[in-house]
Scaffold this active site. Structure first.
Site, PDB file in Angstrom:
ATOM      1  N   HIS A  78      43.943  38.429  37.605  1.00 63.44           N
ATOM      2  CA  HIS A  78      44.130  37.348  38.540  1.00 63.44           C
ATOM      3  C   HIS A  78      43.161  36.196  38.349  1.00 63.44           C
ATOM      4  O   HIS A  78      43.141  35.266  39.173  1.00 63.44           O
ATOM      5  CB  HIS A  78      44.006  37.887  39.985  1.00 63.44           C
ATOM      6  CG  HIS A  78      42.598  38.378  40.305  1.00 63.44           C
ATOM      7  ND1 HIS A  78      41.903  37.903  41.375  1.00 63.44           N
ATOM      8  CD2 HIS A  78      41.774  39.217  39.686  1.00 63.44           C
ATOM      9  CE1 HIS A  78      40.704  38.482  41.429  1.00 63.44           C
ATOM     10  NE2 HIS A  78      40.613  39.285  40.411  1.00 63.44           N
TER      11      HIS A  78
ATOM     12  N   ASP B 135      32.565  42.745  40.127  1.00 59.63           N
ATOM     13  CA  ASP B 135      32.784  44.179  40.343  1.00 59.63           C
ATOM     14  C   ASP B 135      32.993  44.935  39.038  1.00 59.63           C
ATOM     15  O   ASP B 135      32.878  46.157  39.004  1.00 59.63           O
ATOM     16  CB  ASP B 135      33.956  44.416  41.306  1.00 59.63           C
ATOM     17  CG  ASP B 135      35.198  43.632  40.948  1.00 59.63           C
ATOM     18  OD1 ASP B 135      35.072  42.498  40.470  1.00 59.63           O
ATOM     19  OD2 ASP B 135      36.307  44.154  41.154  1.00 59.63           O
TER      20      ASP B 135
ATOM     21  N   ASP C 221      42.155  44.670  36.691  1.00 59.26           N
ATOM     22  CA  ASP C 221      42.657  44.595  38.076  1.00 59.26           C
ATOM     23  C   ASP C 221      44.155  44.915  38.172  1.00 59.26           C
ATOM     24  O   ASP C 221      44.619  45.413  39.201  1.00 59.26           O
ATOM     25  CB  ASP C 221      42.410  43.196  38.655  1.00 59.26           C
ATOM     26  CG  ASP C 221      40.967  42.999  39.073  1.00 59.26           C
ATOM     27  OD1 ASP C 221      40.328  43.977  39.491  1.00 59.26           O
ATOM     28  OD2 ASP C 221      40.474  41.858  38.983  1.00 59.26           O
TER      29      ASP C 221
ATOM     30  N   HIS D 245      35.095  41.719  48.225  1.00 62.13           N
ATOM     31  CA  HIS D 245      35.104  40.242  48.165  1.00 62.13           C
ATOM     32  C   HIS D 245      34.403  39.704  49.401  1.00 62.13           C
ATOM     33  O   HIS D 245      34.967  38.881  50.125  1.00 62.13           O
ATOM     34  CB  HIS D 245      36.534  39.684  48.157  1.00 62.13           C
ATOM     35  CG  HIS D 245      37.195  39.686  46.820  1.00 62.13           C
ATOM     36  ND1 HIS D 245      38.538  39.484  46.668  1.00 62.13           N
ATOM     37  CD2 HIS D 245      36.706  39.836  45.564  1.00 62.13           C
ATOM     38  CE1 HIS D 245      38.858  39.533  45.387  1.00 62.13           C
ATOM     39  NE2 HIS D 245      37.765  39.751  44.703  1.00 62.13           N
TER      40      HIS D 245
ATOM     41  N   TYR E 243      47.223  45.934  47.574  1.00 56.77           N
ATOM     42  CA  TYR E 243      46.471  45.261  46.509  1.00 56.77           C
ATOM     43  C   TYR E 243      47.312  44.122  45.924  1.00 56.77           C
ATOM     44  O   TYR E 243      46.841  42.996  45.748  1.00 56.77           O
ATOM     45  CB  TYR E 243      46.148  46.303  45.444  1.00 56.77           C
ATOM     46  CG  TYR E 243      45.168  45.910  44.388  1.00 56.77           C
ATOM     47  CD1 TYR E 243      43.821  46.251  44.496  1.00 56.77           C
ATOM     48  CD2 TYR E 243      45.571  45.233  43.249  1.00 56.77           C
ATOM     49  CE1 TYR E 243      42.922  45.922  43.510  1.00 56.77           C
ATOM     50  CE2 TYR E 243      44.683  44.897  42.260  1.00 56.77           C
ATOM     51  CZ  TYR E 243      43.352  45.247  42.393  1.00 56.77           C
ATOM     52  OH  TYR E 243      42.464  44.913  41.407  1.00 56.77           O
TER      53      TYR E 243
ATOM     54  N   GLU F 245      34.716  39.226  36.563  1.00 58.17           N
ATOM     55  CA  GLU F 245      34.328  39.265  37.985  1.00 58.17           C
ATOM     56  C   GLU F 245      33.272  40.347  38.218  1.00 58.17           C
ATOM     57  O   GLU F 245      33.246  41.394  37.559  1.00 58.17           O
ATOM     58  CB  GLU F 245      35.563  39.491  38.878  1.00 58.17           C
ATOM     59  CG  GLU F 245      35.239  39.180  40.338  1.00 58.17           C
ATOM     60  CD  GLU F 245      36.473  39.051  41.243  1.00 58.17           C
ATOM     61  OE1 GLU F 245      37.594  39.295  40.784  1.00 58.17           O
ATOM     62  OE2 GLU F 245      36.261  38.700  42.426  1.00 58.17           O
TER      63      GLU F 245
ATOM     64  N   HIS G  11      37.434  41.479  32.111  1.00 55.59           N
ATOM     65  CA  HIS G  11      37.424  40.542  33.251  1.00 55.59           C
ATOM     66  C   HIS G  11      35.975  40.365  33.696  1.00 55.59           C
ATOM     67  O   HIS G  11      35.239  41.340  33.814  1.00 55.59           O
ATOM     68  CB  HIS G  11      38.286  41.156  34.356  1.00 55.59           C
ATOM     69  CG  HIS G  11      38.353  40.401  35.643  1.00 55.59           C
ATOM     70  ND1 HIS G  11      38.306  39.033  35.725  1.00 55.59           N
ATOM     71  CD2 HIS G  11      38.496  40.854  36.927  1.00 55.59           C
ATOM     72  CE1 HIS G  11      38.417  38.677  37.005  1.00 55.59           C
ATOM     73  NE2 HIS G  11      38.522  39.752  37.748  1.00 55.59           N
TER      74      HIS G  11
ATOM     75  N   HIS H  25      40.386  49.623  39.019  1.00 56.75           N
ATOM     76  CA  HIS H  25      40.115  50.200  40.349  1.00 56.75           C
ATOM     77  C   HIS H  25      41.116  51.327  40.620  1.00 56.75           C
ATOM     78  O   HIS H  25      42.304  51.197  40.294  1.00 56.75           O
ATOM     79  CB  HIS H  25      40.295  49.161  41.461  1.00 56.75           C
ATOM     80  CG  HIS H  25      39.392  47.983  41.357  1.00 56.75           C
ATOM     81  ND1 HIS H  25      38.044  48.042  41.615  1.00 56.75           N
ATOM     82  CD2 HIS H  25      39.646  46.690  41.028  1.00 56.75           C
ATOM     83  CE1 HIS H  25      37.509  46.843  41.453  1.00 56.75           C
ATOM     84  NE2 HIS H  25      38.460  45.996  41.095  1.00 56.75           N
TER      85      HIS H  25
HETATM   86 FE1  FEO Z   1      38.966  40.552  39.857  1.00 54.52          FE
HETATM   87 FE2  FEO Z   1      38.289  43.848  40.383  1.00 54.52          FE
HETATM   88  O1  FEO Z   1      37.904  42.042  40.083  1.00 54.52           O
END
Ligand code: FEO
Length: 395
Positions: free
Chosen positions: A145, A83, A164, A23, A192, A81, A79, A225
């Site tokens: 999230h 990544d 996530d 991030h 996390y 995002e 998701h 992750h």
């Molecule tokens: Fe909310 Fe692993 O990205």
């Protein structure tokens, strides 16, 4: 690189050994991370999520070794995002018409990020996608999230792909929870949760209870992750329910910064005062100028109370303390108490500033704090010990 997860499910993601900041500069990843993508080769072939953009070509190249890309029937974007979606533009160059299953917000966010009119298929909780003898079931999980987040469940193999949720920034050549150092895994999991999911704890509780009510058998949780929860996945679900429920351990964390050691001496004397009694409380001290902020936040998450200190500079507080207070504000901690301290020379506003900011961030202020001038003499040190003693007694 690919790893067999179970039957026809393969991990085809990227382990990022070098990552130390995530991030931008927001999250420290001492143990690297991984971007997990999963390929399910049933009668129909589905790809769940991709990887971060810098690894797009490597990801697609590896995927091509595993399967003819034209044989991918569905892409699931749990998701949007970056990544998890960063490799989508590269992948979609090869297979531009393949449908992408995601939530309404997922489609909106992917369009916002990549400005492509891909074949989005909007799904809601309970929608199913037939893979042949098995199905994918979608479960919306807004604010876990991001507003677009969803989970995907694979029947037959009984796998929850949680993106996530239940993730950890933890690079390991052993991709399963039963094969890695358990202390490291717990530390990266709670860090996390503390740093990413704390503000969304009410939604975590609601969503987990909703999923449990489905009574779906669960053999594995495959997050976006870190390692896969293969051994007793119910354990991390129980942990999440615990962490989401105003979590605290019997710990007091003292966080401070110091200019000429006076505030540091105060911190240590306050800790000595707390330790005097037979209260079994764990006391931890961190100089914020020398402590990783995400590690500090993890310790706050574990604490039932914190005591924060700063000397006064230019009628304000030191920047390391101010930065942490800004982070704390957004994390919406609940059920935590706070005390304050600081050394000063002439104006001495720091204690009041910290007190007001923590109060506005939802901490219960238990006293007015302790201010001392210049460097602590023996009497001042006794005052600090007394402050520590009464702080812990008042909890
Ligand atoms: Fe909310 Fe692993 O990205």
């Amino acid at each position: 690189m690919s790893i067999k997860v179970k039957n026809n499910v393969h991990w085809v993601g990227k382990i990022d050994w070098e990552l130390r900041k995530f991030h931008g500069d927001e999250y420290s990843t001492h143990k690297g991370s991984s971007y997990n993508s999963y390929l399910i080769k049933e009668e129909k072939v589905a790809l769940i999520d991709t990887v971060w953009g810098p690894f797009a070509k490597e990801f697609v190249g590896n995927l091509e070794k595993k399967i003819d890309l034209k044989k991918i029937d569905y892409i699931i974007a749990n998701h949007a995002e970056n990544d998890h979606s960063g490799a989508m533009p590269e992948l979609m160059r090869h297979i531009p018409d393949v449908p992408i299953y995601c939530t309404k917000n997922g489609a909106k966010f992917l369009k916002g990020l990549y400005h492509q009119d891909w074949n989005f298929q909007i799904v809601k909780t309970g929608d199913k996608l037939d893979l042949g003898s098995k199905e994918l079931i979608f479960i919306e999980a807004p604010m876990l999230h991001w507003p677009d987040t969803m989970f995907t469940y694979l029947t037959g193999d009984e796998i929850l792909f949680s993106n996530d949720g239940f993730g950890q920034h933890y690079a390991s050549e052993f991709m399963f929870n039963d094969s890695v150092n358990q202390n490291d895994l717990l530390q990266e999991s709670i860090k996390y949760y503390a740093n990413i999911l704390t503000p969304f704890s009410p939604m975590v509780t609601r969503k987990i209870n909703e999923i449990l009510e489905f009574n779906l058998p669960l053999d594995m949780i495959c997050p976006g992750h870190g390692v896969i929860w293969r051994d007793n996945p119910a354990h991390i679900i129980e942990k999440y329910l615990d962490w989401a429920d105003n979590y605290q351990e019997n710990q007091i964390t003292i966080l401070y910064d110091t200019m000429w050691d006076s505030t540091r001496v105060m911190a240590e004397q306050i800790a000595a005062g707390i330790n005097e009694g037979d209260n079994q409380v764990t006391v931890k001290l961190y100089n914020l100028a020398k402590t990783d902020k995400n590690d500090a936040i993890t310790e706050i998450f574990k604490s039932k109370a914190i005591i924060m200190g700063s000397p006064t500079i230019n009628n304000g507080i030191l920047v390391s303390v101010a930065a942490l207070l800004e982070e704390i504000k957004g994390l919406k901690f609940k059920n935590k108490k706070a005390g304050f301290f600081g050394s000063y020379g002439w104006s001495g506003e720091a204690v009041k500033i910290i007190s007001e900011r923590l109060n506005n961030s939802g901490f219960e202020v238990v006293d007015e704090g302790l201010r001392l001038t210049w460097s602590p003499d023996e009497e001042n040190k006794r005052s600090c010990q007394k402050y520590g003693r009464s702080f812990v007694q008042n909890l």
